[in-house]
Design a protein around this motif. Sequence first.
Motif, PDB file in Angstrom:
ATOM      1  N   SER A 282      -5.260   3.469   0.403  1.00 57.89           N
ATOM      2  CA  SER A 282      -5.956   2.752   1.467  1.00 57.89           C
ATOM      3  C   SER A 282      -6.893   3.745   2.145  1.00 57.89           C
ATOM      4  CB  SER A 282      -4.938   2.185   2.468  1.00 57.89           C
ATOM      5  OG  SER A 282      -5.597   1.538   3.535  1.00 57.89           O
TER       6      SER A 282
ATOM      7  N   ASP B 251       0.832  -1.201   0.000  1.00 54.76           N
ATOM      8  CA  ASP B 251       0.000   0.000   0.000  1.00 54.76           C
ATOM      9  C   ASP B 251       0.866   1.250   0.000  1.00 54.76           C
ATOM     10  OD1 ASP B 251      -2.343  -1.387  -0.049  1.00 54.76           O
ATOM     11  OD2 ASP B 251      -2.624  -1.377   2.123  1.00 54.76           O
TER      12      ASP B 251
ATOM     13  N   GLY C  48     -18.444   0.021  -1.669  1.00 53.10           N
ATOM     14  CA  GLY C  48     -18.525  -1.193  -0.868  1.00 53.10           C
ATOM     15  C   GLY C  48     -17.827  -2.357  -1.526  1.00 53.10           C
ATOM     16  N   GLU C  49     -17.977  -2.501  -2.841  1.00 49.02           N
ATOM     17  CA  GLU C  49     -17.316  -3.569  -3.566  1.00 49.02           C
ATOM     18  C   GLU C  49     -15.802  -3.390  -3.569  1.00 49.02           C
ATOM     19  OE1 GLU C  49     -19.088  -3.439  -7.403  1.00 49.02           O
ATOM     20  OE2 GLU C  49     -20.938  -4.462  -6.779  1.00 49.02           O
ATOM     21  N   MET C  50     -15.331  -2.143  -3.433  1.00 45.26           N
ATOM     22  CA  MET C  50     -13.900  -1.879  -3.378  1.00 45.26           C
ATOM     23  C   MET C  50     -13.346  -1.956  -1.958  1.00 45.26           C
ATOM     24  SD  MET C  50     -13.166  -1.350  -6.558  1.00 45.26           S
ATOM     25  CE  MET C  50     -11.540  -0.614  -6.501  1.00 45.26           C
ATOM     26  N   GLY C  51     -14.222  -2.320  -0.999  1.00 45.67           N
ATOM     27  CA  GLY C  51     -13.780  -2.484   0.376  1.00 45.67           C
ATOM     28  C   GLY C  51     -13.706  -1.183   1.159  1.00 45.67           C
ATOM     29  N   VAL C  52     -14.427  -0.140   0.710  1.00 48.60           N
ATOM     30  CA  VAL C  52     -14.394   1.154   1.387  1.00 48.60           C
ATOM     31  C   VAL C  52     -15.774   1.419   1.989  1.00 48.60           C
ATOM     32  CG1 VAL C  52     -14.017   3.633   1.144  1.00 48.60           C
ATOM     33  CG2 VAL C  52     -12.684   2.015  -0.233  1.00 48.60           C
ATOM     34  N   ALA C  53     -15.819   1.669   3.283  1.00 50.69           N
ATOM     35  CA  ALA C  53     -17.093   1.908   3.955  1.00 50.69           C
ATOM     36  C   ALA C  53     -17.548   3.343   3.752  1.00 50.69           C
ATOM     37  CB  ALA C  53     -16.956   1.619   5.438  1.00 50.69           C
TER      38      ALA C  53
ATOM     39  N   CYS D 290      -9.526   4.400  -5.417  1.00 45.33           N
ATOM     40  CA  CYS D 290      -9.808   3.211  -4.613  1.00 45.33           C
ATOM     41  C   CYS D 290      -8.708   2.163  -4.729  1.00 45.33           C
ATOM     42  CB  CYS D 290     -11.146   2.605  -5.022  1.00 45.33           C
ATOM     43  SG  CYS D 290     -12.592   3.582  -4.553  1.00 45.33           S
ATOM     44  N   GLN D 291      -8.110   2.053  -5.905  1.00 45.76           N
ATOM     45  CA  GLN D 291      -7.104   1.015  -6.130  1.00 45.76           C
ATOM     46  C   GLN D 291      -5.714   1.416  -5.655  1.00 45.76           C
ATOM     47  OE1 GLN D 291      -7.491   0.225 -10.336  1.00 45.76           O
ATOM     48  NE2 GLN D 291      -9.323  -1.032 -10.073  1.00 45.76           N
TER      49      GLN D 291
ATOM     50  N   GLN E  59     -22.637   1.313  -3.469  1.00 43.50           N
ATOM     51  CA  GLN E  59     -22.375  -0.065  -3.894  1.00 43.50           C
ATOM     52  C   GLN E  59     -20.955  -0.210  -4.435  1.00 43.50           C
ATOM     53  OE1 GLN E  59     -25.087  -1.501  -6.875  1.00 43.50           O
ATOM     54  NE2 GLN E  59     -24.109  -3.497  -7.052  1.00 43.50           N
TER      55      GLN E  59
END
Length: 304
Positions: free
Chosen positions: A271, A109, A297-302, A267-268, A294
């Motif tokens: 962090s 990261d 969320g799929e990228m792991g970010v709340a 997102c990629q 959505q």
Amino acid sequence: GLDWIRSVLMPSSFVSLGVDNVADGRMNESITVMIQPPTLLHPKLADIASNVAQLVQEEMASLIRNEKRSQWFEDTNLELFNPEEDICVTVKISPREITTPSISSSNTDIANQGKALANITHFLAVYSCKGGVGKSTIAANLAYQLASNGGRVGLLDLDVYGPSLPLLVHPDDPTVRQSPPNDAGTNSNTIEPITHRNVKLMSLGYVSPTSGVPGSGDPSSSSAAVLRGPMAGRVASQLLKNTAWGNLDVLVLDLPPGTGDVQLEVCQSLSLSGAVAVSTPSRLAWADARKGVQMFGEMGVATL
């Protein structure tokens, strides 16, 4: 907890404290406790400082009243001794310097984020997926409020098609300058952010006043930026990683509308600690906001 305490400075004449400092039941010098939390944005920082001062007072009172050590304070009138009034404790709070990890580290990261971002504790994305709902205004207000709370804050306008930060914030000196050479004398290939009211700012509108992008140094400009999706992502990445942000508690990222290349790049490559969704009560705005929630969320970010 305890690792926040960096130093405790006792009165210079502590060994002869009973004679010099508490002869009349009162300390003439203050005990100084230095606290360095990870961030000044801790919601209970004032309470923590108060509790530390109270704890030091109580421990010192116990020391003075202890029979085995009472010979240290023979001249102290313990009957008149009041810890809250007679023991002075000063708690100083300063933000902890962020340790820069090596880019060759196994932490992918950090390696992906780059050197310019290594000293940033949190990345906070503000998105809407629908234009004109007040996202940039919310992002700016959020950044300045965090700064007023004592945080070290940066604000990055990542809308390369229509940057709005130059329209919202008018620094006294909006000039973007190249960073000075490093210790080795070589150019760092980074630019310095603009500082306004303790917030570090960057936007394509500040970088290139002749780019034709609305807000690029000329608020009256109406020309549009013509960029293909992948190019927009690369421009956003350059603004993000080639700015010398320094030590920050939070970098607020004002994302463009939609769920395109810029959002994916952020997102990629970062962090993210979280994201803030902005919408209006409109049914269309809500529909797009759900898509954004959505996607993040799929990228792991709340979404906070």
